[in-house]
Design a protein around this motif. Sequence first.
Motif, PDB file in Angstrom:
ATOM      1  N   ALA A  31       0.702  -1.277   0.203  1.00 25.36           N
ATOM      2  CA  ALA A  31       0.068  -0.280  -0.179  1.00 25.36           C
ATOM      3  C   ALA A  31       0.822   1.454   0.188  1.00 25.36           C
ATOM      4  N   ALA A  32       1.681   1.557   0.485  1.00 26.22           N
ATOM      5  CA  ALA A  32       3.057   2.335   0.557  1.00 26.22           C
ATOM      6  C   ALA A  32       4.113   2.576  -0.532  1.00 26.22           C
ATOM      7  N   MET A  33       3.544   1.294  -1.298  1.00 24.44           N
ATOM      8  CA  MET A  33       4.339   1.312  -2.554  1.00 24.44           C
ATOM      9  C   MET A  33       3.584   1.910  -3.636  1.00 24.44           C
ATOM     10  N   LYS A  34       2.274   1.893  -3.078  1.00 17.99           N
ATOM     11  CA  LYS A  34       1.341   2.388  -4.112  1.00 17.99           C
ATOM     12  C   LYS A  34       0.684   3.849  -4.048  1.00 17.99           C
ATOM     13  N   PHE A  35       0.507   4.169  -2.198  1.00 18.66           N
ATOM     14  CA  PHE A  35      -0.586   5.737  -2.234  1.00 18.66           C
ATOM     15  C   PHE A  35       0.986   6.423  -2.160  1.00 18.66           C
ATOM     16  N   ILE A  36       1.634   6.448  -1.151  1.00 24.31           N
ATOM     17  CA  ILE A  36       3.031   7.174  -0.950  1.00 24.31           C
ATOM     18  C   ILE A  36       3.643   7.121  -1.808  1.00 24.31           C
ATOM     19  N   PRO A  37       4.367   6.786  -2.935  1.00 28.44           N
ATOM     20  CA  PRO A  37       5.417   6.487  -3.277  1.00 28.44           C
ATOM     21  C   PRO A  37       6.554   7.481  -3.649  1.00 28.44           C
ATOM     22  N   ASP A  38       6.241   9.018  -2.791  1.00 30.53           N
ATOM     23  CA  ASP A  38       7.222   9.321  -3.224  1.00 30.53           C
ATOM     24  C   ASP A  38       7.730   9.751  -1.789  1.00 30.53           C
ATOM     25  N   ARG A  39       7.157   8.878  -0.561  1.00 27.77           N
ATOM     26  CA  ARG A  39       8.188   8.924   0.714  1.00 27.77           C
ATOM     27  C   ARG A  39       8.852   7.868   0.727  1.00 27.77           C
ATOM     28  N   VAL A  40       8.233   6.519  -0.362  1.00 31.87           N
ATOM     29  CA  VAL A  40       9.918   5.737   0.079  1.00 31.87           C
ATOM     30  C   VAL A  40      10.824   6.170  -0.298  1.00 31.87           C
ATOM     31  N   ALA A  41      11.681   5.508  -0.176  1.00 32.26           N
ATOM     32  CA  ALA A  41      12.745   5.040  -0.122  1.00 32.26           C
ATOM     33  C   ALA A  41      13.593   3.573  -0.636  1.00 32.26           C
ATOM     34  N   GLY A  42      12.734   3.470  -0.895  1.00 31.87           N
ATOM     35  CA  GLY A  42      12.933   2.003  -0.922  1.00 31.87           C
ATOM     36  C   GLY A  42      12.143   0.201   0.217  1.00 31.87           C
ATOM     37  N   VAL A  43      11.601  -0.701  -0.225  1.00 38.48           N
ATOM     38  CA  VAL A  43      11.229  -1.835   0.119  1.00 38.48           C
ATOM     39  C   VAL A  43      12.305  -2.783   0.613  1.00 38.48           C
ATOM     40  N   ALA A  44      12.032  -3.972   2.122  1.00 40.79           N
ATOM     41  CA  ALA A  44      12.557  -5.268   2.315  1.00 40.79           C
ATOM     42  C   ALA A  44      11.260  -5.549   3.020  1.00 40.79           C
ATOM     43  N   MET A  45      11.032  -6.401   1.763  1.00 42.32           N
ATOM     44  CA  MET A  45       9.578  -7.976   2.710  1.00 42.32           C
ATOM     45  C   MET A  45      10.573  -9.043   2.198  1.00 42.32           C
ATOM     46  N   PHE A  46       9.880 -10.026   3.744  1.00 31.87           N
ATOM     47  CA  PHE A  46      10.539 -11.523   4.396  1.00 31.87           C
ATOM     48  C   PHE A  46       9.313 -12.175   4.501  1.00 31.87           C
ATOM     49  N   SER A  47       9.363 -13.146   3.074  1.00 35.95           N
ATOM     50  CA  SER A  47       8.157 -14.115   3.237  1.00 35.95           C
ATOM     51  C   SER A  47       6.471 -13.215   2.618  1.00 35.95           C
ATOM     52  N   PRO A  48       6.370 -12.211   1.723  1.00 33.02           N
ATOM     53  CA  PRO A  48       5.665 -11.530   1.394  1.00 33.02           C
ATOM     54  C   PRO A  48       4.491 -11.644   0.869  1.00 33.02           C
ATOM     55  N   PHE A  49       2.540 -11.251   1.693  1.00 33.24           N
ATOM     56  CA  PHE A  49       1.657 -12.013   1.695  1.00 33.24           C
ATOM     57  C   PHE A  49       1.313 -11.153   0.725  1.00 33.24           C
ATOM     58  N   ILE A  50       0.511 -11.827  -0.748  1.00 31.14           N
ATOM     59  CA  ILE A  50      -0.227 -11.150  -1.723  1.00 31.14           C
ATOM     60  C   ILE A  50      -1.607 -11.704  -1.532  1.00 31.14           C
ATOM     61  N   ASN A  51      -2.917 -11.086  -2.258  1.00 30.00           N
ATOM     62  CA  ASN A  51      -4.273 -12.019  -2.315  1.00 30.00           C
ATOM     63  C   ASN A  51      -4.388 -13.240  -2.898  1.00 30.00           C
ATOM     64  N   PRO A  52      -4.255 -13.980  -2.356  1.00 26.38           N
ATOM     65  CA  PRO A  52      -4.429 -15.455  -2.776  1.00 26.38           C
ATOM     66  C   PRO A  52      -5.479 -15.061  -3.597  1.00 26.38           C
ATOM     67  N   TYR A  53      -6.282 -14.210  -3.733  1.00 30.97           N
ATOM     68  CA  TYR A  53      -7.514 -14.239  -5.155  1.00 30.97           C
ATOM     69  C   TYR A  53      -7.147 -13.760  -6.207  1.00 30.97           C
ATOM     70  N   GLU A  54      -5.979 -13.510  -6.269  1.00 35.76           N
ATOM     71  CA  GLU A  54      -5.500 -12.322  -7.713  1.00 35.76           C
ATOM     72  C   GLU A  54      -5.615 -13.347  -8.960  1.00 35.76           C
ATOM     73  N   SER A  55      -6.650 -12.541  -9.372  1.00 36.98           N
ATOM     74  CA  SER A  55      -6.840 -12.705 -10.757  1.00 36.98           C
ATOM     75  C   SER A  55      -5.825 -13.135 -11.840  1.00 36.98           C
ATOM     76  N   SER A  56      -5.070 -12.089 -11.647  1.00 38.22           N
ATOM     77  CA  SER A  56      -3.992 -12.599 -12.275  1.00 38.22           C
ATOM     78  C   SER A  56      -2.802 -13.436 -12.124  1.00 38.22           C
ATOM     79  N   MET A  57      -2.660 -14.101 -11.075  1.00 38.24           N
ATOM     80  CA  MET A  57      -1.876 -15.157 -10.891  1.00 38.24           C
ATOM     81  C   MET A  57      -2.389 -16.536 -12.069  1.00 38.24           C
ATOM     82  N   THR A  58      -1.498 -17.379 -12.376  1.00 35.73           N
ATOM     83  CA  THR A  58      -2.192 -18.182 -12.991  1.00 35.73           C
ATOM     84  C   THR A  58      -2.344 -19.928 -12.111  1.00 35.73           C
ATOM     85  N   LYS A  59      -2.954 -20.191 -13.213  1.00 31.58           N
ATOM     86  CA  LYS A  59      -3.156 -21.839 -12.186  1.00 31.58           C
ATOM     87  C   LYS A  59      -2.292 -22.767 -11.028  1.00 31.58           C
TER      88      LYS A  59
END
Length: 526
Positions: free
Chosen positions: A276-304
């Motif tokens: 959300a920070a990358m999307k809505f406040i990108p000008d304030r974020v210098a970079g992002v570090a993630m560990f096992s990041p969760f995404i929406n499992p119902y994301e329509s663009s995921m392959t089968k």
Amino acid sequence: MADVAVAKSWRDELASLVEDSGIRFAGEISAPTYSTPAFEEKRSVYESPAIEEVVAEPESFKDQIEGFAKAWGEMLLELIRGCRDVVQQSLLTEESYIVQKTKGPLAEASRRLSVLNEFLPEDRDPVHAWPVIFFVFILAMSALSVNSKQETTGKLVKEVYIHPPSATRILLPDGRHVAYHEMGVPSNKARYSVIAPHGFLSSRLGGIPGVKVSLLEEFGIRLVTYDLPGFGESDPHPERNLNSSALDMQYLANALGVNSKFWVLGYSSGAIHAWAAMKFIPDRVAGVAMFSPFINPYESSMTKEEMRGTWNKWTRKRKLTYYLARRSPKFLDYFYRRTFLSGKHGQIDKYMSLSLGQKDKALIREPTFEEFWHRDVEESIRQGSTKPFIEEASLQVSNWGFSLVDLQVQEKCSGKGILSWLKFGYGQVRCELTGFLGPVHIWQGLDDHVVPHQMTDYVARILPSVVVHKLPNEGHFSYFFFCDECHRQTFLTIFGSPQGPLEESIEAPTEEDGEQEAANLDLAAE
């Protein structure tokens, strides 16, 4: 003479069966008697004038109890037989209401279940075999339940303790308070500022579990963690979404004097707030570090394949919680009150319905992990409400208001139609890059069953600029929790060689600085 012969034969038969009493009646037909010496001896005994009285022995109390129990047993058996006969004659006849209503469905169920008879040996009668199998199954399940109860009762269950309030809080523009926690170097000496939103069933005390203050000082890092709305000591948000979550992060940074860009650290489900920070406040974020990041499992663009690999790693109960969070979130109240809001501590894999790898199973048994986990949970649930947890679970699987594809770096040119095409021919069209332009690093354990690596594979496919660090044999907790070398390697990757904190410089605030801070607050309010 025939009558006499008949009488003689009758007496002979009676004498052979019953001992002679020695009494003779008048008018009897005399007949020769044939007796044995034993018979004569018995007769002489009975004819003796001294007749002894036979006294019956008194019945003991034990015999009375046995007789009473036998009598009651016989009566109970007869009562059961009578009830069985009544049921058979009144309820189980062809004309009874119950038989008429259940005969059809039972016949259909029997027809469908008859397929299972193929698994039986040919010489076995299904009528006799299936009751035996069912009885053995019930017996085995009872034994397993007894063993599991013995194992659980053998370990002392720790009760939840709510600690006194101890957090520092700031006031947001909408009147809510946010509690936060700081580690590392102070604000005036911070070379890098890192803000870390926590995940589900966690709090501001989560941060980077086990990170040493000396390591943060070595790299000049100021680590800020905060309680999400409704968690810990932060006030709840009446209409929370990912946009408001990003704005809360920006307000917090402004209030703490982080005027420059900051890094966002997202672990597990806390990564949704980093997205959300990358999307809505990108000008304030210098970079992002993630560990096992969760995404929406119902994301329509995921392959089968990506979706199947993700869902297959989860337990049935976890799949059910995601389904309820998406369709009927209110039903989650029951599950949450029976687990982490029950007032008792439990294992993280049981409370969260997690399937863990070998390294994670070994880690959660460590006393250090258990102590940290209990304290973090106690702070997370201190308000005693299921609402923030239901909101967080719904945010994970509902519509985010954007897609991860929107974060992809693309070149966008102004103008459309023939005019823009002509301008492009003369080199007058102005183009700019869209999406998130800062660096993004992801560390993903390949033995992670909580956030399967298929989720990270999907992120790497749609966001090619993301740097993915795959970790063989690592799970969901093993690389991020209480691993000094892992923490050092992470900071080396995103910040480079350690340069220590900045030299302290105390300067009086100028009027220009005040105007700039006011402008930042106004921008955040908008």
